[in-house]
Design a protein around this motif. Structure first.
Motif, PDB file in Angstrom:
ATOM      1  N   ASN A   1       3.340   1.737  28.049  1.00 43.30           N
ATOM      2  CA  ASN A   1       3.361   2.299  26.340  1.00 43.30           C
ATOM      3  C   ASN A   1       2.875   0.824  25.416  1.00 43.30           C
ATOM      4  OD1 ASN A   1       3.784   5.011  24.752  1.00 43.30           O
ATOM      5  ND2 ASN A   1       4.769   4.987  27.159  1.00 43.30           N
ATOM      6  N   ILE A   2       3.155  -0.159  25.929  1.00 44.99           N
ATOM      7  CA  ILE A   2       3.291  -1.299  24.995  1.00 44.99           C
ATOM      8  C   ILE A   2       1.453  -2.264  24.935  1.00 44.99           C
ATOM      9  CG2 ILE A   2       4.271  -4.583  24.826  1.00 44.99           C
ATOM     10  CD1 ILE A   2       6.858  -3.003  25.245  1.00 44.99           C
TER      11      ILE A   2
ATOM     12  N   GLY B   1      16.478   4.629  18.862  1.00 45.91           N
ATOM     13  CA  GLY B   1      16.189   3.069  18.017  1.00 45.91           C
ATOM     14  C   GLY B   1      15.493   2.481  19.172  1.00 45.91           C
ATOM     15  N   GLN B   2      16.357   2.493  20.519  1.00 48.70           N
ATOM     16  CA  GLN B   2      15.112   1.791  21.339  1.00 48.70           C
ATOM     17  C   GLN B   2      13.091   2.102  21.153  1.00 48.70           C
ATOM     18  OE1 GLN B   2      17.605   3.738  24.932  1.00 48.70           O
ATOM     19  NE2 GLN B   2      18.472   2.052  24.798  1.00 48.70           N
ATOM     20  N   GLN B   3      13.452   3.724  20.868  1.00 48.30           N
ATOM     21  CA  GLN B   3      12.165   3.599  20.913  1.00 48.30           C
ATOM     22  C   GLN B   3      11.242   2.854  19.552  1.00 48.30           C
ATOM     23  OE1 GLN B   3      10.996   7.508  21.007  1.00 48.30           O
ATOM     24  NE2 GLN B   3      11.698   8.493  22.864  1.00 48.30           N
ATOM     25  N   GLN B   4      11.976   2.727  18.457  1.00 51.42           N
ATOM     26  CA  GLN B   4      11.629   2.913  17.564  1.00 51.42           C
ATOM     27  C   GLN B   4      11.353   0.851  17.821  1.00 51.42           C
ATOM     28  OE1 GLN B   4      12.833   2.948  13.758  1.00 51.42           O
ATOM     29  NE2 GLN B   4      11.925   3.378  13.087  1.00 51.42           N
ATOM     30  N   THR B   5      12.291   0.598  18.095  1.00 55.45           N
ATOM     31  CA  THR B   5      12.124  -1.289  18.724  1.00 55.45           C
ATOM     32  C   THR B   5      10.959  -1.630  20.002  1.00 55.45           C
ATOM     33  OG1 THR B   5      14.032  -0.701  19.847  1.00 55.45           O
ATOM     34  CG2 THR B   5      13.636  -3.354  18.851  1.00 55.45           C
ATOM     35  N   ILE B   6      10.686  -0.726  21.109  1.00 55.20           N
ATOM     36  CA  ILE B   6       8.991  -0.482  21.325  1.00 55.20           C
ATOM     37  C   ILE B   6       8.141  -0.276  20.682  1.00 55.20           C
ATOM     38  CG2 ILE B   6       8.104   0.733  23.157  1.00 55.20           C
ATOM     39  CD1 ILE B   6      10.454  -1.187  24.595  1.00 55.20           C
ATOM     40  N   ALA B   7       8.007   0.581  19.777  1.00 53.52           N
ATOM     41  CA  ALA B   7       6.874   0.867  18.966  1.00 53.52           C
ATOM     42  C   ALA B   7       6.946  -1.146  18.052  1.00 53.52           C
ATOM     43  CB  ALA B   7       7.257   1.373  17.636  1.00 53.52           C
ATOM     44  N   ILE B   8       7.820  -1.450  17.929  1.00 50.28           N
ATOM     45  CA  ILE B   8       8.114  -2.372  17.172  1.00 50.28           C
ATOM     46  C   ILE B   8       7.340  -3.982  18.081  1.00 50.28           C
ATOM     47  CG2 ILE B   8       9.336  -4.714  15.957  1.00 50.28           C
ATOM     48  CD1 ILE B   8      10.907  -2.680  14.972  1.00 50.28           C
TER      49      ILE B   8
ATOM     50  N   ILE C   1      -5.339  -5.271  13.000  1.00 50.86           N
ATOM     51  CA  ILE C   1      -4.595  -4.885  12.172  1.00 50.86           C
ATOM     52  C   ILE C   1      -3.814  -4.276  13.216  1.00 50.86           C
ATOM     53  CG2 ILE C   1      -4.499  -2.786  10.726  1.00 50.86           C
ATOM     54  CD1 ILE C   1      -7.266  -3.806   9.765  1.00 50.86           C
ATOM     55  N   GLU C   2      -2.177  -4.387  12.876  1.00 46.98           N
ATOM     56  CA  GLU C   2      -1.525  -3.112  14.530  1.00 46.98           C
ATOM     57  C   GLU C   2      -0.803  -2.680  12.778  1.00 46.98           C
ATOM     58  OE1 GLU C   2      -1.154  -2.724  17.004  1.00 46.98           O
ATOM     59  OE2 GLU C   2      -1.935  -4.674  17.691  1.00 46.98           O
ATOM     60  N   MET C   3      -0.549  -0.905  13.186  1.00 42.23           N
ATOM     61  CA  MET C   3       0.246  -0.704  12.552  1.00 42.23           C
ATOM     62  C   MET C   3       1.790   0.067  13.755  1.00 42.23           C
ATOM     63  SD  MET C   3       0.046   2.808   9.470  1.00 42.23           S
ATOM     64  CE  MET C   3       1.161   3.770   9.013  1.00 42.23           C
ATOM     65  N   ILE C   4       3.169   0.370  12.996  1.00 42.87           N
ATOM     66  CA  ILE C   4       3.971   1.080  13.481  1.00 42.87           C
ATOM     67  C   ILE C   4       4.080   1.934  12.695  1.00 42.87           C
ATOM     68  CG2 ILE C   4       6.956   0.965  14.158  1.00 42.87           C
ATOM     69  CD1 ILE C   4       6.319  -2.198  13.586  1.00 42.87           C
ATOM     70  N   TYR C   5       3.889   2.973  13.597  1.00 48.71           N
ATOM     71  CA  TYR C   5       4.105   4.116  12.765  1.00 48.71           C
ATOM     72  C   TYR C   5       5.086   5.006  12.234  1.00 48.71           C
ATOM     73  CZ  TYR C   5      -1.618   4.045  13.590  1.00 48.71           C
ATOM     74  OH  TYR C   5      -2.579   4.201  13.525  1.00 48.71           O
ATOM     75  N   GLN C   6       5.107   6.267  11.583  1.00 48.93           N
ATOM     76  CA  GLN C   6       6.679   6.562  11.069  1.00 48.93           C
ATOM     77  C   GLN C   6       6.778   7.571  12.299  1.00 48.93           C
ATOM     78  OE1 GLN C   6       6.094   8.810   6.890  1.00 48.93           O
ATOM     79  NE2 GLN C   6       8.323   8.299   7.353  1.00 48.93           N
TER      80      GLN C   6
ATOM     81  N   ILE D   1      11.132   2.892  32.799  1.00 44.20           N
ATOM     82  CA  ILE D   1      11.804   4.074  32.781  1.00 44.20           C
ATOM     83  C   ILE D   1      10.369   4.763  31.101  1.00 44.20           C
ATOM     84  CG2 ILE D   1      12.827   3.264  30.347  1.00 44.20           C
ATOM     85  CD1 ILE D   1      15.076   4.854  31.327  1.00 44.20           C
ATOM     86  N   PRO D   2      10.317   6.211  31.556  1.00 41.77           N
ATOM     87  CA  PRO D   2       9.774   6.234  30.255  1.00 41.77           C
ATOM     88  C   PRO D   2      10.539   6.348  29.720  1.00 41.77           C
ATOM     89  CG  PRO D   2       9.800   8.493  32.843  1.00 41.77           C
ATOM     90  CD  PRO D   2      11.107   7.246  32.356  1.00 41.77           C
ATOM     91  N   VAL D   3       9.502   5.946  28.853  1.00 41.32           N
ATOM     92  CA  VAL D   3       9.678   5.511  27.192  1.00 41.32           C
ATOM     93  C   VAL D   3      10.675   7.273  26.387  1.00 41.32           C
ATOM     94  CG1 VAL D   3       8.952   5.511  24.293  1.00 41.32           C
ATOM     95  CG2 VAL D   3       7.980   4.236  26.275  1.00 41.32           C
TER      96      VAL D   3
END
Ligand SMILES: Nc1ncnc2c1ncn2[C@@H]1O[C@H](COP(=O)(O)OP(=O)(O)OP(=O)(O)O)[C@@H](O)[C@H]1O
Ligand SMILES: [Mg+2]
Lengths: 247, 343
Positions: free
Chosen positions: A98-99, A150-157, A80-85, A142-144
């Motif tokens: 982070n990944i 938008g870049q952060q959102q893709t890292i979360a994905i 179960i994985e989640m991309i949080y709001q 690079i630190p997130v």
């Protein structure tokens, strides 16, 4: 048998009852759109699935197993994985770390010292994932926190997709993205569905939800008030459920 | 998906900050701030110039004996500062470090001297008392959801009071050879506490910089929600961190006992000030998410040089306290100014 089966989930914060006995099923390889007004309880419901919020009552069953009392780390390892709001990224740690957060691969240093985080492997695998998703970041070192929203959102994905999940919950994954990146995420969702991954997509952008979901579930004040087949409904009907105008 | 916009490897943006290649990269990799190294060198130079001259014309500050003195003095609060680094990089704080040092010192001495148990009970007692106090801190912080600031401030009082009760308010004097070795011997000409400090620092560096435990510590300090969401058991992690912090106070207490041959209930008074300052000027982020043991060691040396130099210049202890307090505030202030500039 359903992959995810939620029965009678209840959750309150203090005196505020946020989930009033929610039932929901999601099958393998199914894309379910979860919609509802602000504060309807969508994020809370999904955090009950990942285990970040323990529930007051009810049951979370996944892959034939009762996970209600299981902690978030174990649920994650079960697929179960989640991309949080709010993305849930650690801003001062680099993209690669982070990944791999909570999932660090280790080896023995010089064959002697145990539990040595294999940073080389982390960097390589993270680079692969970032390339696969076509994320525009100058470097994975690079630190997130120094990346754009938008870049952060893709890292979360990227973090959610790196470990062969069975179910991916996406809470507003496109909120901070430009048009082209939104299209990428929708394409990615279809691709995952074809690989047999189940997806729950939370979004206020009904266009997106209609484009990729096969089922649309409407949450209102902590209750599922509609569970509709995409092909048998339309946007007007969904909106009327969301705002409570449907009788 | 859209194509990747970057071609080839790009150097990390932060490495542009310092000019000189290999040193800068080594510092970068170990998360040591170049500035703190510069401060250490500059401070040592100032102290050398200002310190009195011996009969044969050398500066007292620069004599081998004095340099050992600096490291020896730094060893005690240097080990405390390691504990502080773990806790602070996870966005916590431990104000009880100095008091727990005192408690550990008398507990170890009381078991061996007062009760007449074998010498190694001084080690078990000191380390055990330290770890136990840290565990209690962690337990109340995580279970009771009482802020760490309050719990460890309370422990500052409790541990010091307990130390005074156990020892009847007097030093417990006269430890066996084996224990004195840990504080007073000089194998290969180097004081034992220096070896202990280096050993503890290397292990701590390994744990914080290179194990999942270290990654989780920094992530927890950076964003607790992120830590929880990725499956890190935040409560257990905090328990372990405060226990480690207490254990460090236990080790420092043992060294203190061995150095002065006394279980001293007033040992480590105000050392939390030194330890936290050393961690902060070494580059640990007061608000969590960043911390480096090697940086903390440089910070501890800066504090050691400062104290030693002021001693040599015959500056009164009262003024030294003021100087150290001012350094702590200045270091955090500077950090805040920089953070604002970055925004
Ligand atoms: N940690 C919390 N503590 C207290 N109340 C909370 C907490 N999390 C959520 N709530 C409350 O629960 C209700 C539902 O919140 P939730 O975030 O699940 O809504 P949502 O459907 O995701 O809304 P949105 O579309 O705005 O994201 C809100 O009234 C919110 O104030
Ligand atoms: Mg939400």
């Amino acid at each position: 048998m359903a992959l995810l089966e939620l029965s009678d989930l209840e959750k309150s914060f203090g005196a505020v009852q946020v989930l009033n006995g929610v039932d929901l099923q999601v099958d393998e390889g199914e894309v379910v759109g979860l919609v509802g007004d602000n504060g309807a309880g969508k994020s809370t419901l999904m955090k009950a699935v990942t285990g970040v919020y323990p529930v007051d009552n009810g049951r979370v069953q996944f892959d034939g197993e009762d996970l209600t009392q299981i902690e978030p780390g174990t649920r994650r390892s079960k697929g179960i994985e989640m991309i949080y709001q709010d993305l849930a990224l650690a801003p001062q740690q680099d993209v690669a770390n982070n990944i791999f957060l909570g999932r660090e691969p280790t080896r023995r240093l010089w064959g002697l010292f145990p539990n040595f985080v294999d940073k080389v492997k982390i960097d390589q695998e993270a680079q692969k994932m970032v390339d696969r998703l076509g994320v525009h970041v100058p470097t994975i070192h690079i630190p997130v926190g120094m990346l754009s929203g938008g870049q952060q959102q893709t890292i979360a994905i990227a973090r959610a997709l790196t470990f062969q999940p069975k179910l991916v919950i996406m809470d507003e994954p496109t909120a901070a993205l430009a048009v082209r990146e939104v299209e990428s995420v929708l394409q990615l969702i279809r691709q995952m569905r074809d690989e047999g991954i189940a997806i729950i997509l939370i979004s206020h952008r009904l266009n997106d939800v209609f484009e990729v979901s096969s089922r649309i579930v409407v949450l209102r004040r902590g209750n599922v008030i509609a569970d509709l087949q995409r092909d048998e409904t339309d946007m007007a009907e969904v909106v009327s459920y969301i705002v409570g105008a449907h009788t | 998906m859209s194509s990747n916009g970057t071609e080839g490897p790009v150097a990390p943006a932060t490495s542009f900050r310092f000019g000189f290649g290999a040193v800068a990269r080594a510092l970068e990799r170990t998360h040591v701030r170049a500035e703190s190294l510069l401060v250490l060198v500059a401070l040592a130079a100032i102290m050398a110039v200002l310190s009195p001259v011996t009969g044969d014309g050398t500066r007292v500050f620069l004599t081998a004996n004095n340099l050992f003195n600096i490291i020896l003095a730094s060893a005690t609060f240097g080990i405390l500062a390691i504990g502080a680094t773990f806790v602070i990089s996870a966005a916590g704080i431990d104000l009880s470090l100095g008091s727990v040092l005192g408690l550990a010192s008398v507990t170890g001495a009381a078991l061996v001297v007062t009760l007449g148990w074998p010498w190694y009970f001084a080690i078990i007692g000191s380390l055990g008392a330290g770890a136990a106090a840290g565990w209690v801190n962690g337990f109340i912080i995580t279970r009771g959801r009482v802020p760490a600031f309050i719990v460890t401030l309370g422990m500052l009082g409790i541990a010091r009071g307990l130390a005074l009760i156990i020892s009847n308010g007097r030093g417990i004097y006269g430890l066996p050879e084996e224990i004195l070795f840990l504080g007073q011997a000089r194998p290969w000409g180097v004081p034992t506490p220096v070896f202990i400090l280096i050993g503890v620092a290397l292990i701590a560096h390994y744990v914080l910089a290179h194990t999942p435990f270290g990654h989780h510590t920094l992530a927890l300090g950076d964003n607790e929600n992120a830590a929880r969401a990725t499956g890190i058991n935040v409560r257990k992690q905090r328990m372990k961190l405060y226990t480690i912090s207490g254990l460090m106070a236990g080790i420092a207490g043992l060294i203190f006992t061995a150095r002065v041959n006394t279980g001293d209930p007033t040992a480590g008074l105000t050392y939390e000030l030194l330890a936290i300052t050393a961690a902060i000027i070494g580059g640990t982020n007061l608000f969590g998410g960043r911390g480096s043991i090697l940086g903390t060691m440089i910070g501890a040396l800066i504090m050691g040089v400062l104290q030693n130099g002021l001693n040599l210049m015959a500056v009164q202890a009262y003024y030294q306290q003021m100087a150290i307090g001012a350094v702590l505030i200045a270091a955090v202030w500077l950090d805040q100014v920089r953070a604002q500039q970055r925004e």
